[in-house]
Motif scaffolding. Sequence first.
Motif, PDB file in Angstrom:
ATOM      1  N   GLN A  36       0.835  -1.167  -0.029  1.00 27.81           N
ATOM      2  CA  GLN A  36      -0.020   0.190   0.092  1.00 27.81           C
ATOM      3  C   GLN A  36       1.192   1.267  -0.063  1.00 27.81           C
ATOM      4  N   PRO A  37       1.101   2.674  -0.559  1.00 30.39           N
ATOM      5  CA  PRO A  37       1.324   3.624  -0.372  1.00 30.39           C
ATOM      6  C   PRO A  37       1.172   3.328   0.564  1.00 30.39           C
ATOM      7  N   TRP A  38       2.382   5.064   0.736  1.00 25.99           N
ATOM      8  CA  TRP A  38       2.172   5.341   2.774  1.00 25.99           C
ATOM      9  C   TRP A  38       2.136   4.219   3.523  1.00 25.99           C
ATOM     10  N   VAL A  39       1.079   3.033   3.442  1.00 29.56           N
ATOM     11  CA  VAL A  39       1.631   2.616   4.737  1.00 29.56           C
ATOM     12  C   VAL A  39       1.395   1.533   5.266  1.00 29.56           C
ATOM     13  N   GLY A  40       2.201   0.951   3.432  1.00 30.51           N
ATOM     14  CA  GLY A  40       2.452  -0.033   4.100  1.00 30.51           C
ATOM     15  C   GLY A  40       3.745  -0.802   4.008  1.00 30.51           C
ATOM     16  N   SER A  41       3.831  -1.554   4.408  1.00 30.50           N
ATOM     17  CA  SER A  41       4.984  -2.221   4.790  1.00 30.50           C
ATOM     18  C   SER A  41       6.574  -1.773   4.042  1.00 30.50           C
ATOM     19  N   ALA A  42       5.954  -2.185   3.098  1.00 27.35           N
ATOM     20  CA  ALA A  42       6.874  -1.799   1.772  1.00 27.35           C
ATOM     21  C   ALA A  42       7.530  -0.804   1.392  1.00 27.35           C
ATOM     22  N   ALA A  43       6.625   0.454   1.854  1.00 26.82           N
ATOM     23  CA  ALA A  43       6.353   2.148   1.297  1.00 26.82           C
ATOM     24  C   ALA A  43       7.639   2.513   1.409  1.00 26.82           C
ATOM     25  N   ASN A  58       4.685   5.272   9.901  1.00 25.73           N
ATOM     26  CA  ASN A  58       5.275   4.392   8.594  1.00 25.73           C
ATOM     27  C   ASN A  58       6.433   4.296   9.441  1.00 25.73           C
ATOM     28  N   ALA A  59       7.489   4.007   8.638  1.00 23.60           N
ATOM     29  CA  ALA A  59       9.020   3.777   9.307  1.00 23.60           C
ATOM     30  C   ALA A  59       9.564   3.001   8.365  1.00 23.60           C
ATOM     31  N   ARG A  60      11.062   3.668   8.479  1.00 23.82           N
ATOM     32  CA  ARG A  60      12.004   3.213   7.123  1.00 23.82           C
ATOM     33  C   ARG A  60      11.897   1.394   8.019  1.00 23.82           C
ATOM     34  N   ARG A  61      12.296   1.202   6.709  1.00 26.65           N
ATOM     35  CA  ARG A  61      12.836  -0.948   6.614  1.00 26.65           C
ATOM     36  C   ARG A  61      14.166  -1.277   6.387  1.00 26.65           C
TER      37      ARG A  61
END
Length: 361
Positions: A129-136, A165-168
Amino acid sequence: MATWQAAEKAGADLVVLCDTNGGSLPHEIRDITRGAFGKLKARIGIHTHDDIGLGVANALAGVEGGATHIQGTINGYGERTGNCNLTSVIPNVALKLKKQSLPESSLAQLRELSQFVDEIANLRHNPRQPWVGSAAFSHKGGIHVDAVQKLARTYEHIDPALVGNARRVLVSDLSGRSNIVMKAQELGFDLGNDTPELKAILNRIKELEHQGYEYEAAEGSLALLIRKTLERRIPPFSVDAYHVSMRRDGAASVCEATIKVRVRDEQAHTVAEGDGPVNALDSALRAALVRFYPQLQSVKLTDYKVRILDSVAGTAAKTRVLIESTDGKEEWGTVGASDNIIEASLQALVDSMEYRLMKAK
């Protein structure tokens, strides 16, 4: 236009333009909305669908044309291909168009809201998901990670925290030192570019991924790998032996698992039944360990995925198993790989329990 004007004359204070079949292009939405804005005194709203993948873009085009009201749904739920996704529209309006739509403090809860609605709907959260997905805000390539370390905005269009969200940082056999260092620090390890064990960790990851393991979605297993390389501690438990069998009980098939687990100088030997071999093995492992580690009682499996790695080998193909677990507060993934699907599953189950014990310290 005559219909809109009649509605306004009858007392409507908001006229919503609906692209109900979802087939319009942004420039068409903008021009039609602009035409309505020029001839109506009532506020203008826009209602778009995502049939051609432009639900969000069309809503923003409506705002450009003068609309001040946007209709949509959280996560884009809706008929056919869905409605305008509010989890994308809201931050676009606030952070890109710089228009006030809701309090700034609420914006930071957007990802949490998106996940909550998915949970209520009993749907798995879409990581892309844009913005809110864990991969965003995920980074994998070495050059990406190195650049993010130096200047985050080169690869991140906003601070992820603005939308909750957070950087991964993702780790794979393509990873460089920067990936490993940032990921290790994210997981709570004191690791730097000059840490002697860094090369060993990187080589071990590459070796295991060539054997079929994958760590992008298995941060629990990755954390254990890093910890074992850095600290060389004795594992909190080990599996001495296990056995899984299936029997017919009337009209039903029943799976039974037996497992022997060693914790220090003690051994636990348990048997459990389950809906399938993995469920039975999970129940037996948990029953053996909670005697020594009661905190594992709260650990539950939330997802189980199997990937066949070399399909040309048919039923003898190597299998990768990815397991997602939770203790009600945190979620983590673990991985196993083997020619034997039960063995791969047990590896992932053991890592899941061991990771929870590691986090408790």
